[in-house]
Design a protein around this motif. Structure first.
Motif, PDB file in Angstrom:
ATOM      1  N   ASN A 158      19.594  19.036 -30.646  1.00 41.12           N
ATOM      2  CA  ASN A 158      20.910  18.661 -30.115  1.00 41.12           C
ATOM      3  C   ASN A 158      20.749  17.442 -29.214  1.00 41.12           C
ATOM      4  N   ALA A 159      20.379  16.354 -29.829  1.00 41.74           N
ATOM      5  CA  ALA A 159      20.058  15.123 -29.102  1.00 41.74           C
ATOM      6  C   ALA A 159      21.223  14.652 -28.244  1.00 41.74           C
ATOM      7  N   GLY A 160      20.918  14.356 -26.993  1.00 40.79           N
ATOM      8  CA  GLY A 160      21.912  13.827 -26.077  1.00 40.79           C
ATOM      9  C   GLY A 160      22.858  14.855 -25.478  1.00 40.79           C
ATOM     10  N   LYS A 161      22.734  16.104 -25.890  1.00 38.33           N
ATOM     11  CA  LYS A 161      23.647  17.137 -25.402  1.00 38.33           C
ATOM     12  C   LYS A 161      23.001  18.113 -24.435  1.00 38.33           C
ATOM     13  N   THR A 162      21.686  18.247 -24.495  1.00 35.15           N
ATOM     14  CA  THR A 162      21.002  19.328 -23.797  1.00 35.15           C
ATOM     15  C   THR A 162      20.497  18.893 -22.426  1.00 35.15           C
ATOM     16  N   GLN A 163      20.782  19.734 -21.426  1.00 33.93           N
ATOM     17  CA  GLN A 163      20.335  19.478 -20.061  1.00 33.93           C
ATOM     18  C   GLN A 163      19.772  20.764 -19.466  1.00 33.93           C
ATOM     19  N   ILE A 164      18.922  20.611 -18.472  1.00 39.51           N
ATOM     20  CA  ILE A 164      18.357  21.772 -17.784  1.00 39.51           C
ATOM     21  C   ILE A 164      18.440  21.553 -16.280  1.00 39.51           C
ATOM     22  N   LEU A 165      18.803  22.618 -15.569  1.00 34.11           N
ATOM     23  CA  LEU A 165      18.821  22.592 -14.111  1.00 34.11           C
ATOM     24  C   LEU A 165      18.017  23.805 -13.643  1.00 34.11           C
ATOM     25  N   LEU A 166      16.834  23.544 -13.126  1.00 34.44           N
ATOM     26  CA  LEU A 166      15.984  24.608 -12.595  1.00 34.44           C
ATOM     27  C   LEU A 166      16.216  24.679 -11.088  1.00 34.44           C
TER      28      LEU A 166
END
Length: 362
Positions: free
Chosen positions: A118-126
């Motif tokens: 899912n290029a450009g859509k995926t983010q992570i906040l740890l």
């Protein structure tokens, strides 16, 4: 006399009705096992009986609180895997030995795989653990895991996923505000707001002020998970707030329609943090009656429950997945959902130790 007192408590613990659940510890209690010869011979009966007797001991909570008071008087600041910090803060004792490094790196690879799909859509906040932000509140020389190194590893491994870094913003807010509960492992509403600010800033999105969300006090009698592990009589209750200026929405949790994102009934129970969405569900769907025109998928732990309300105005639909309870195909949901953004939001040490992240690739 001492023998009679101990024997009396033991006898009462055996003959009184058994408790099924501990509100303080938020867990089911062990029940006395059925006597079987095979269990006695292989030792399982004795082990199960010992565990149940510990859980069912008369006045158990009071004895735990008394034990904590005695240990504090003796100078202990590490009780029941909880650090007794300064200014009445209680922190989960999470050392480097508690972090499964192999599992952490594998979980990052699963997230990277999702990002590649899912290029450009995926983010992570740890989200940083409370003691990572409030290091000055820890007992002197208390060992703790190396969060800095773990964030650096995430930067190295995640090339297809945007890594939202919230720690510096939360630290900034912590200098004059309470960003984590003192008796619980979650961030406060203001801590969640600080993470929301970092999320908006790093996505070049407009953010609202804290006051815009009209935070209201919902209880000033919150004793959280860290308190439950010590039952310290000297603990001070936390005050909880919730954002009220949010869009009206239809909320469906595991197929059941809810009245909204807040469950007022939870405020009468021990686990008051469950006020947000009523707790954790495999799949929670939020359909805004008025809002943005984008769709968001949040793969999360309980830290997201007080964070997501800040995002509701920007999306038409938000779906939250808790992989502990969600067993359907995440990949199929992503393909069919046509989401504009996928956000993975976990507290750092919880993400490192979670054994369900693999589900995002199935």
């Amino acid at each position: 006399m001492i023998f009679c007192i101990l024997a009396g408590f033991g006898l009462v613990s055996l003959i009184r009705p058994q408790n099924a659940f501990s509100d303080n510890e938020n867990r089911p209690l062990e029940q006395y096992p059925e006597w079987k010869l095979q269990g006695v011979l292989d030792g399982s009966f004795q082990q199960d009986f010992d565990n149940a007797f510990s859980d069912q001991f008369a006045g158990r909570d009071s004895w735990m609180g008394f034990s904590t008071s005695v240990e504090k008087l003796l100078g202990f600041r590490d009780i029941g895997d909880v650090y007794l910090g300064k200014d009445n803060y209680y922190f989960a004792k999470t050392t480097q030995e508690d972090i499964d490094q192999k599992n952490y790196l594998q979980n990052l690879r699963y997230v990277e795989y999702l990002g590649e799909k899912n290029a450009g859509k995926t983010q992570i906040l740890l989200a940083p653990s409370p003691a990572v932000v409030l290091q000055d509140k820890l007992p002197q020389k208390a060992p703790y895991y190396d969060a800095k190194a773990m964030y650096e590893e995430a930067d190295t491994l995640l090339s297809s996923v945007k890594n939202i870094k919230a720690q510096s913003t939360i630290v900034e807010y912590s200098r004059q505000n309470q960003v984590y509960y003192k008796t619980d492992h979650h961030w406060s509403l203001l801590g969640a707001y600080a993470a929301y600010c970092a999320y908006c800033n790093q996505n070049d999105e407009t953010k609202h002020t804290y006051g815009y969300f009209t935070p209201q006090k919902i209880t000033q009698d919150f004793f959280g998970t860290m308190y439950s592990k010590t039952l310290d009589p000297a603990a001070k209750a936390d005050t909880m707030y919730a954002a009220t200026n949010i869009p009206l929405a239809d909320v469906t949790c595991d197929g059941t329609l809810k009245k909204g994102i807040y469950d007022v009934g939870k405020l009468t129970q021990k686990d008051k943090y469950a006020y947000f969405f009523g707790g954790n569900y495999g799949k929670a769907e939020i359909a805004m009656k008025q809002g943005g025109d984008k769709k968001l998928l949040v793969i999360k732990d309980s830290f997201a429950n007080s964070f997501v309300p800040f995002l509701m105005e920007d999306y038409s639909d938000i779906t939250m997945l808790d992989l502990r309870y969600y067993n359907a195909s995440v990949q199929k949901l992503v393909e069919q959902g046509d989401y504009d953004r996928i956000l993975i939001l976990y507290e750092m040490s919880n993400f490192a130790q979670d054994t369900n992240i693999y589900k995002i690739v199935h």
